[in-house]
Design a protein around this motif. Structure first.
Motif, mmCIF file in Angstrom:
data_model
loop_
_atom_site.group_PDB
_atom_site.id
_atom_site.type_symbol
_atom_site.label_atom_id
_atom_site.label_comp_id
_atom_site.label_asym_id
_atom_site.label_seq_id
_atom_site.Cartn_x
_atom_site.Cartn_y
_atom_site.Cartn_z
ATOM 1 N N PHE A 179 26.298 20.165 15.919
ATOM 2 C CA PHE A 179 26.312 20.028 14.465
ATOM 3 C C PHE A 179 26.139 21.419 13.857
ATOM 4 C CE2 PHE A 179 24.030 19.400 10.404
ATOM 5 C CZ PHE A 179 24.925 18.551 9.769
ATOM 6 N N MET A 180 26.886 21.691 12.787
ATOM 7 C CA MET A 180 26.723 22.953 12.080
ATOM 8 C C MET A 180 25.805 22.724 10.884
ATOM 9 S SD MET A 180 29.515 25.598 10.408
ATOM 10 C CE MET A 180 30.008 24.443 9.122
ATOM 11 N N ASP A 181 24.611 23.288 10.938
ATOM 12 C CA ASP A 181 23.690 23.141 9.817
ATOM 13 C C ASP A 181 23.868 24.297 8.840
ATOM 14 O OD1 ASP A 181 22.592 25.222 11.238
ATOM 15 O OD2 ASP A 181 20.677 24.237 11.637
ATOM 16 N N LYS A 182 23.106 24.270 7.741
ATOM 17 C CA LYS A 182 23.256 25.286 6.705
ATOM 18 C C LYS A 182 22.922 26.697 7.210
ATOM 19 C CE LYS A 182 22.047 26.300 1.889
ATOM 20 N NZ LYS A 182 21.752 27.728 2.115
ATOM 21 N N PRO A 183 21.852 26.881 7.986
ATOM 22 C CA PRO A 183 21.587 28.242 8.494
ATOM 23 C C PRO A 183 22.729 28.803 9.335
ATOM 24 C CG PRO A 183 19.635 26.878 8.713
ATOM 25 C CD PRO A 183 20.743 25.960 8.291
ATOM 26 N N MET A 184 23.371 27.949 10.131
ATOM 27 C CA MET A 184 24.490 28.426 10.939
ATOM 28 C C MET A 184 25.655 28.821 10.038
ATOM 29 S SD MET A 184 26.587 26.373 13.903
ATOM 30 C CE MET A 184 28.192 26.921 14.463
ATOM 31 N N ARG A 185 25.953 27.975 9.049
ATOM 32 C CA ARG A 185 27.043 28.295 8.125
ATOM 33 C C ARG A 185 26.742 29.587 7.371
ATOM 34 N NH1 ARG A 185 28.381 27.997 2.870
ATOM 35 N NH2 ARG A 185 30.528 27.372 2.301
ATOM 36 N N ASP A 186 25.519 29.709 6.865
ATOM 37 C CA ASP A 186 25.140 30.890 6.103
ATOM 38 C C ASP A 186 25.222 32.162 6.949
ATOM 39 O OD1 ASP A 186 24.702 29.235 3.981
ATOM 40 O OD2 ASP A 186 22.511 29.253 4.136
ATOM 41 N N PHE A 187 24.952 32.022 8.229
ATOM 42 C CA PHE A 187 25.003 33.159 9.148
ATOM 43 C C PHE A 187 26.395 33.785 9.126
ATOM 44 C CE2 PHE A 187 25.770 35.102 13.272
ATOM 45 C CZ PHE A 187 24.579 35.748 13.566
ATOM 46 N N PHE A 188 27.427 32.950 9.128
ATOM 47 C CA PHE A 188 28.803 33.448 9.143
ATOM 48 C C PHE A 188 29.266 33.892 7.762
ATOM 49 C CE2 PHE A 188 28.847 30.715 12.968
ATOM 50 C CZ PHE A 188 29.282 31.663 13.884
ATOM 51 N N SER A 211 27.587 34.928 5.262
ATOM 52 C CA SER A 211 26.934 36.146 4.784
ATOM 53 C C SER A 211 27.645 37.396 5.284
ATOM 54 C CB SER A 211 25.468 36.174 5.237
ATOM 55 O OG SER A 211 25.383 36.247 6.654
ATOM 56 N N ARG A 212 28.339 37.280 6.383
ATOM 57 C CA ARG A 212 29.100 38.425 6.907
ATOM 58 C C ARG A 212 30.479 38.500 6.270
ATOM 59 N NH1 ARG A 212 32.097 39.326 12.707
ATOM 60 N NH2 ARG A 212 31.770 41.566 12.891
ATOM 61 N N ASP A 213 31.088 37.334 6.049
ATOM 62 C CA ASP A 213 32.462 37.299 5.538
ATOM 63 C C ASP A 213 32.651 35.989 4.788
ATOM 64 O OD1 ASP A 213 35.151 37.265 5.057
ATOM 65 O OD2 ASP A 213 35.774 37.345 7.152
ATOM 66 N N GLU A 214 32.608 36.072 3.458
ATOM 67 C CA GLU A 214 32.664 34.838 2.664
ATOM 68 C C GLU A 214 34.009 34.133 2.755
ATOM 69 O OE1 GLU A 214 33.769 36.914 -1.666
ATOM 70 O OE2 GLU A 214 31.754 36.124 -1.273
ATOM 71 N N THR A 215 35.049 34.832 3.237
ATOM 72 C CA THR A 215 36.366 34.187 3.334
ATOM 73 C C THR A 215 36.422 33.122 4.425
ATOM 74 O OG1 THR A 215 37.277 35.801 4.907
ATOM 75 C CG2 THR A 215 37.433 36.344 2.550
ATOM 76 N N VAL A 216 35.445 33.120 5.353
ATOM 77 C CA VAL A 216 35.469 32.126 6.431
ATOM 78 C C VAL A 216 34.868 30.795 5.996
ATOM 79 C CG1 VAL A 216 35.335 33.940 8.160
ATOM 80 C CG2 VAL A 216 33.255 32.748 7.480
#
Length: 365
Positions: free
Chosen positions: A232-241, A243-248
């Motif tokens: 499962f992709m939780d919010k911290p995992m999503r934010d991790f990516f 935060s580096r590149d908002e286009t993803v």
């Protein structure tokens, strides 16, 4: 009277603490405790639960991902390390069976990693240690190919348990090798998402539909229960990516999510499916239900032609080198002496070696 056992199983649908092996291990221990308290005797975790699935390999070019590979290597675990020992201890403490996916670190290479899964017995022993045979698509940028040593089914008091990792459930020979060992419960493990295209272009891999097809097909062919457990992709995992590149964000949000659920020996889904939230799915498994369908197709019994088809499986562990040491050899100064016994032994060894290699070394003319 029932001939086979029945029990409650649990499919964990959860996110790791992204790229944090210690925290993820603590989370896994807590989930084992929760499922065991709820009455589960078999608890299955997703693919590469410790420390995470390397989604970055799908969304950024390899030249941009070195830092993530380094961190993945740092947070991957040894099979005899403290993280796996904690899982084993918790299984032993509750008397339950546990299947868990993890990124395995090589003991002889700081950058050598495998996508691995273990099945732990209710006494804490590792019953099966499997390394994914072939990393799929962009996974090859992170993990090495595994070997056949782990293509085994664990014979336990609750039944015969086998497991394959993600795309291996598309490999007919890998699946058949488990069927041929009397598999009654098949665990298939999956990542939370598996992007292959930008969603706006269409044609993205449908993780949800594909996993259902493969799980149902294997259970129907093997006449075995299927446990499908996805990350499962939780919010911290999503934010991790992001935060580096908002286009993803679009890729992460619009790529189909995998689900966790159970299927019976006919391929029918027998539980609710968890997809968009973390949790644990439970199902009652009665292995007596595996018997009747064998009347129709028993592909490891009468419904096959062993005089036509033949499968050989090399269940050997890959090793980088084989070291041969003769601890009984004479010291160097003694070897230099012209000893009758040594001369006879040497000539005998040479003669045997020549006879063995003769057909290979023979050259016409």
């Amino acid at each position: 009277m029932s001939a086979f056992p029945s029990f409650v199983a649990a499919a964990v649908h959860a996110a790791p603490v992204f790229l944090d092996k210690a925290a993820t291990t603590r989370k896994a221990v807590a989930l084992i405790r929760e499922a065991a308290t709820a009455g589960a005797e078999l608890i299955a975790f997703p693919e590469s639960f410790i420390p995470a699935f390397p989604v970055w390999a799908a969304i950024w070019a390899p030249i941009d991902n070195h830092e993530y590979f380094v961190r993945m290597a740092q947070e991957s675990v040894l099979v005899d390390g403290p993280e796996i020992e904690a899982i084993r201890a918790e299984a032993r403490r509750h008397g339950v069976f546990v299947s868990i996916g993890f990124s395995e670190r090589s003991p002889v290479s700081v950058g050598g990693l495998w996508n691995s899964n273990i099945i732990v017995g209710d006494d804490g022993r590792i019953l099966v240690h499997h390394r994914k045979l072939v990393p799929t698509y962009y996974e090859k940028l992170v993990w090495a190919s595994g070997d056949g040593e782990g293509l085994k089914v664990a014979s336990t008091r609750i039944g015969s348990i086998g497991a394959l990792i993600c795309g291996e459930n598309t490999n007919p020979l890998a699946r058949y090798s488990l069927m041929a060992q009397g598999e009654q419960i098949h665990i298939s493990t999956w990542p939370a998402l598996w992007p292959t295209r930008r969603p706006k272009t269409g044609g993205n891999f449908n993780n949800l539909a594909a996993n259902r097809i493969r799980a149902a097909a294997h259970s129907f062919e093997a006449k075995a229960f299927g446990i499908v457990t996805a990350g499962f992709m939780d919010k911290p995992m999503r934010d991790f990516f992001v935060s580096r590149d908002e286009t993803v964000a679009e890729i992460l949000d619009d790529t189909p999510r995998a689900a966790s659920f159970f299927v019976d020996p006919t391929g029918e889904q027998i539980s609710d499916a968890l997809q968009n939230e973390e949790g644990i799915v439970y199902a009652k498994i009665d292995l007596n239900a595996c018997v009747e369908p064998k009347q129709f197709h028993d592909v490891v019994g009468y419904y096959n032609r062993f005089d036509i088809f033949d499968l050989s499986v090399r269940r050997t562990r890959h090793r980088p080198a084989t070291f041969i040491e003769d601890h009984d050899a004479f010291p160097a100064e003694q070897n230099a002496k012209s000893d009758d016994r040594g001369a006879v032994s040497a000539s005998s060894d040479l003669r045997e070696e020549a006879e063995r290699l003769g057909p290979i070394l023979a050259v016409d003319g």
